[in-house]
Design a protein around this motif. Structure first.
Motif, PDB file in Angstrom:
ATOM      1  N   ALA A   1      11.105  91.851 -34.396  1.00  0.00           N
ATOM      2  CA  ALA A   1      10.540  90.508 -34.533  1.00  0.00           C
ATOM      3  C   ALA A   1       9.561  90.439 -35.701  1.00  0.00           C
ATOM      4  O   ALA A   1       9.522  89.438 -36.435  1.00  0.00           O
ATOM      5  N   GLU A   2       8.793  91.485 -35.909  1.00  0.00           N
ATOM      6  CA  GLU A   2       7.868  91.493 -37.035  1.00  0.00           C
ATOM      7  C   GLU A   2       8.623  91.553 -38.364  1.00  0.00           C
ATOM      8  O   GLU A   2       8.220  90.928 -39.356  1.00  0.00           O
ATOM      9  N   THR A   3       9.717  92.314 -38.392  1.00  0.00           N
ATOM     10  CA  THR A   3      10.545  92.345 -39.604  1.00  0.00           C
ATOM     11  C   THR A   3      11.116  90.964 -39.896  1.00  0.00           C
ATOM     12  O   THR A   3      11.125  90.502 -41.050  1.00  0.00           O
ATOM     13  N   ASP A   4      11.591  90.281 -38.867  1.00  0.00           N
ATOM     14  CA  ASP A   4      12.150  88.938 -39.052  1.00  0.00           C
ATOM     15  C   ASP A   4      11.081  87.962 -39.529  1.00  0.00           C
ATOM     16  O   ASP A   4      11.365  87.070 -40.341  1.00  0.00           O
ATOM     17  N   THR A   5       9.853  88.120 -39.046  1.00  0.00           N
ATOM     18  CA  THR A   5       8.765  87.247 -39.492  1.00  0.00           C
ATOM     19  C   THR A   5       8.463  87.454 -40.967  1.00  0.00           C
ATOM     20  O   THR A   5       8.273  86.482 -41.721  1.00  0.00           O
ATOM     21  N   ARG A   6       8.431  88.681 -41.407  1.00  0.00           N
ATOM     22  CA  ARG A   6       8.185  88.959 -42.823  1.00  0.00           C
ATOM     23  C   ARG A   6       9.280  88.350 -43.697  1.00  0.00           C
ATOM     24  O   ARG A   6       9.002  87.779 -44.759  1.00  0.00           O
ATOM     25  N   ARG A   7      10.526  88.444 -43.265  1.00  0.00           N
ATOM     26  CA  ARG A   7      11.623  87.881 -44.050  1.00  0.00           C
ATOM     27  C   ARG A   7      11.533  86.353 -44.102  1.00  0.00           C
ATOM     28  O   ARG A   7      11.748  85.737 -45.148  1.00  0.00           O
ATOM     29  N   SER A   8      11.209  85.726 -42.963  1.00  0.00           N
ATOM     30  CA  SER A   8      11.140  84.266 -42.916  1.00  0.00           C
ATOM     31  C   SER A   8      10.006  83.720 -43.765  1.00  0.00           C
ATOM     32  O   SER A   8      10.059  82.577 -44.230  1.00  0.00           O
ATOM     33  N   VAL A   9       8.954  84.509 -43.982  1.00  0.00           N
ATOM     34  CA  VAL A   9       7.853  84.070 -44.837  1.00  0.00           C
ATOM     35  C   VAL A   9       8.249  84.119 -46.305  1.00  0.00           C
ATOM     36  O   VAL A   9       7.843  83.270 -47.107  1.00  0.00           O
ATOM     37  N   LEU A  10       9.080  85.093 -46.681  1.00  0.00           N
ATOM     38  CA  LEU A  10       9.418  85.292 -48.085  1.00  0.00           C
ATOM     39  C   LEU A  10      10.621  84.464 -48.543  1.00  0.00           C
ATOM     40  O   LEU A  10      10.700  84.089 -49.711  1.00  0.00           O
ATOM     41  N   ILE A  11      11.563  84.183 -47.660  1.00  0.00           N
ATOM     42  CA  ILE A  11      12.798  83.497 -48.066  1.00  0.00           C
ATOM     43  C   ILE A  11      12.529  82.108 -48.660  1.00  0.00           C
ATOM     44  O   ILE A  11      13.146  81.733 -49.660  1.00  0.00           O
ATOM     45  N   PRO A  12      11.599  81.292 -48.121  1.00  0.00           N
ATOM     46  CA  PRO A  12      11.346  79.991 -48.766  1.00  0.00           C
ATOM     47  C   PRO A  12      10.808  80.104 -50.184  1.00  0.00           C
ATOM     48  O   PRO A  12      10.877  79.131 -50.945  1.00  0.00           O
TER      49      PRO A  12
ATOM     50  N   PRO B   1      22.323  84.162 -49.494  1.00  0.00           N
ATOM     51  CA  PRO B   1      22.690  85.582 -49.556  1.00  0.00           C
ATOM     52  C   PRO B   1      21.591  86.506 -49.057  1.00  0.00           C
ATOM     53  O   PRO B   1      21.876  87.537 -48.449  1.00  0.00           O
ATOM     54  N   PHE B   2      20.341  86.147 -49.254  1.00  0.00           N
ATOM     55  CA  PHE B   2      19.250  86.986 -48.767  1.00  0.00           C
ATOM     56  C   PHE B   2      19.212  86.995 -47.241  1.00  0.00           C
ATOM     57  O   PHE B   2      18.924  88.026 -46.625  1.00  0.00           O
ATOM     58  N   LYS B   3      19.477  85.848 -46.624  1.00  0.00           N
ATOM     59  CA  LYS B   3      19.456  85.783 -45.163  1.00  0.00           C
ATOM     60  C   LYS B   3      20.540  86.658 -44.545  1.00  0.00           C
ATOM     61  O   LYS B   3      20.357  87.213 -43.457  1.00  0.00           O
ATOM     62  N   ASP B   4      21.676  86.756 -45.203  1.00  0.00           N
ATOM     63  CA  ASP B   4      22.802  87.500 -44.644  1.00  0.00           C
ATOM     64  C   ASP B   4      22.656  89.009 -44.778  1.00  0.00           C
ATOM     65  O   ASP B   4      23.399  89.761 -44.150  1.00  0.00           O
ATOM     66  N   ARG B   5      21.732  89.459 -45.587  1.00  0.00           N
ATOM     67  CA  ARG B   5      21.597  90.898 -45.816  1.00  0.00           C
ATOM     68  C   ARG B   5      20.848  91.562 -44.672  1.00  0.00           C
ATOM     69  O   ARG B   5      19.844  91.045 -44.181  1.00  0.00           O
ATOM     70  N   LYS B   6      21.316  92.731 -44.261  1.00  0.00           N
ATOM     71  CA  LYS B   6      20.675  93.509 -43.211  1.00  0.00           C
ATOM     72  C   LYS B   6      19.581  94.382 -43.817  1.00  0.00           C
ATOM     73  O   LYS B   6      19.680  94.825 -44.953  1.00  0.00           O
ATOM     74  N   ARG B   7      18.567  94.649 -43.039  1.00  0.00           N
ATOM     75  CA  ARG B   7      17.502  95.532 -43.493  1.00  0.00           C
ATOM     76  C   ARG B   7      17.931  96.985 -43.359  1.00  0.00           C
ATOM     77  O   ARG B   7      18.814  97.324 -42.577  1.00  0.00           O
ATOM     78  N   ASP B   8      17.351  97.825 -44.150  1.00  0.00           N
ATOM     79  CA  ASP B   8      17.489  99.279 -43.978  1.00  0.00           C
ATOM     80  C   ASP B   8      16.105  99.842 -44.267  1.00  0.00           C
ATOM     81  O   ASP B   8      15.134  99.429 -43.622  1.00  0.00           O
ATOM     82  N   THR B   9      15.965 100.748 -45.207  1.00  0.00           N
ATOM     83  CA  THR B   9      14.633 101.201 -45.565  1.00  0.00           C
ATOM     84  C   THR B   9      13.882 100.155 -46.389  1.00  0.00           C
ATOM     85  O   THR B   9      12.671 100.255 -46.542  1.00  0.00           O
ATOM     86  N   PHE B  10      14.600  99.135 -46.907  1.00  0.00           N
ATOM     87  CA  PHE B  10      13.988  98.019 -47.607  1.00  0.00           C
ATOM     88  C   PHE B  10      14.175  96.749 -46.769  1.00  0.00           C
ATOM     89  O   PHE B  10      15.105  96.640 -45.964  1.00  0.00           O
ATOM     90  N   LEU B  11      13.287  95.806 -46.989  1.00  0.00           N
ATOM     91  CA  LEU B  11      13.276  94.600 -46.163  1.00  0.00           C
ATOM     92  C   LEU B  11      14.561  93.798 -46.302  1.00  0.00           C
ATOM     93  O   LEU B  11      15.048  93.215 -45.323  1.00  0.00           O
ATOM     94  N   PHE B  12      15.137  93.750 -47.507  1.00  0.00           N
ATOM     95  CA  PHE B  12      16.382  93.018 -47.741  1.00  0.00           C
ATOM     96  C   PHE B  12      17.505  93.948 -48.198  1.00  0.00           C
ATOM     97  O   PHE B  12      18.452  93.502 -48.842  1.00  0.00           O
ATOM     98  N   GLY B  13      17.432  95.206 -47.839  1.00  0.00           N
ATOM     99  CA  GLY B  13      18.491  96.135 -48.200  1.00  0.00           C
ATOM    100  C   GLY B  13      18.221  96.827 -49.521  1.00  0.00           C
ATOM    101  O   GLY B  13      17.484  96.331 -50.370  1.00  0.00           O
ATOM    102  N   GLU B  14      18.828  97.982 -49.690  1.00  0.00           N
ATOM    103  CA  GLU B  14      18.556  98.808 -50.872  1.00  0.00           C
ATOM    104  C   GLU B  14      19.158  98.228 -52.145  1.00  0.00           C
ATOM    105  O   GLU B  14      18.549  98.275 -53.207  1.00  0.00           O
ATOM    106  N   LYS B  15      20.364  97.666 -52.086  1.00  0.00           N
ATOM    107  CA  LYS B  15      21.070  97.224 -53.290  1.00  0.00           C
ATOM    108  C   LYS B  15      20.855  95.740 -53.553  1.00  0.00           C
ATOM    109  O   LYS B  15      21.774  95.010 -53.923  1.00  0.00           O
ATOM    110  N   LEU B  16      19.637  95.296 -53.355  1.00  0.00           N
ATOM    111  CA  LEU B  16      19.338  93.883 -53.594  1.00  0.00           C
ATOM    112  C   LEU B  16      19.398  93.541 -55.077  1.00  0.00           C
ATOM    113  O   LEU B  16      19.761  92.424 -55.452  1.00  0.00           O
ATOM    114  N   GLY B  17      19.057  94.499 -55.935  1.00  0.00           N
ATOM    115  CA  GLY B  17      19.095  94.237 -57.375  1.00  0.00           C
ATOM    116  C   GLY B  17      20.480  93.881 -57.863  1.00  0.00           C
ATOM    117  O   GLY B  17      20.635  93.039 -58.755  1.00  0.00           O
TER     118      GLY B  17
END
Length: 302
Positions: free
Chosen positions: A158-169, A178-194
């Motif tokens: 839930a805390e991870t989801d809160t951090r993502r919801s604050v940054l996505i807007p 596309p950011f919403k659909d990405r799963k987290r891993d060791t990074f908040l929006f996935g490793e291959k976000l670049g």
């Protein structure tokens, strides 16, 4: 013993030379102890968990608990009577009445998260109480500890989801979905976000060079002004459209055409108004002549 010294090369400032097999007797052991113990590198990860436990925690940390399972666990562990503070505190009504609606909703979400942590403490307390018995029920302890771990992992999610919801807007609108659909891993929006950002920017730049072809539908429907020399056929008869003249009137030769147009125009105009002189009135009275100016006499009486 090994010793590290700076490189003696005049052009090197970062290289170091490791000297091996240094004689320990060259240094005073008492003074070396004054340096203190060497601190080891902090280990970020510890020992592995049992595979089944790790797999369950890993799934919840990435996707969270489904609503039915979560509600069931929360109802399963009520707050202990002798630990009433495990329940989240209620907002004071004196403060609530002065808060905006958005602040009230935010506090409500935080209260729900705090309640879940309180239920986790209740589960842990129940497992510890069972273990302190002379004959603990080990299977029940394992189930209780597993439930507590699930609730904690869901709180982490839930805390991870809160951090993502604050940054996505704050992200560009073309990248928000596309950011919403990405799963987290060791990074908040996935490793291959670049890679995703680079692909999106490439598509956007390519779109700037693609322009739609100009539409020709308006040109097909447009009709220019008709010249006097053009004749249109309607009902087998020809006519000249002329501004101010009769419309849709079949015409003959040009001379007859002008006569009919003149007759039509004369019929449409109202008759001219004649000027009538007003009847004669009574004669105006004659003006009286003004009296002569007064002049005093200059003669003397005898």
């Amino acid at each position: 013993m090994t010793e590290t010294t700076a490189c003696t090369s005049p052009n090197c400032t970062t290289c170091y030379v490791i000297e091996e097999n240094m004689d320990v007797s060259d240094y005073d052991p008492d003074l070396l102890r004054e340096l203190g113990d060497e601190e080891a590198d902090p280990a970020e990860f510890g020992d592995d968990l049992q595979a089944d436990v790790a797999a369950r925690f890993q799934r919840i940390l990435q996707d969270g608990l489904n609503k039915e399972e979560k509600d069931g666990l929360i109802k399963k562990y009520p707050y202990p009577k002798n630990v009433p503070l495990a329940k989240s505190p209620t907002l004071n009504p004196e403060i609530s009445v002065n808060l905006a609606e958005a602040c009230k909703l935010r506090d409500k979400r935080l209260l729900s998260k705090q309640d879940q942590l309180g239920k986790t403490l209740s589960a842990l307390g129940k497992a510890l109480t069972n273990l302190l018995k002379k004959t603990p029920d080990i299977p029940d302890v394992i189930r209780t500890l597993n439930d507590a771990g699930k609730l904690l992992a869901d709180s982490h999610y839930a805390e991870t989801d809160t951090r993502r919801s604050v940054l996505i807007p704050l992200i560009d609108k073309s990248l928000a979905d596309p950011f919403k659909d990405r799963k987290r891993d060791t990074f908040l929006f996935g490793e291959k976000l670049g890679d995703l950002v680079k692909d999106s920017q490439g598509i956007k730049k390519t779109g700037q060079f693609i322009h739609p072809a100009p539409s020709t539908s308006s040109n097909l429907n447009a009709r220019g002004p008709l010249s006097r020399g053009n004749r249109q056929q309607r009902g087998g008869q020809s006519y000249h459209p002329r501004a101010g003249g009769p419309r849709n009137v079949p015409m003959g030769p040009p001379y007859q055409n002008r006569r009919r147009a003149a007759q039509y125009t004369a019929q449409q105009q109202p008759p001219a108004r004649r000027h009538v002189a007003p009847p004669p009135g009574p004669p105006a009275p004659a003006r009286r002549a003004p009296p002569p100016p007064y002049r005093p006499s200059t003669s003397r009486r005898a």
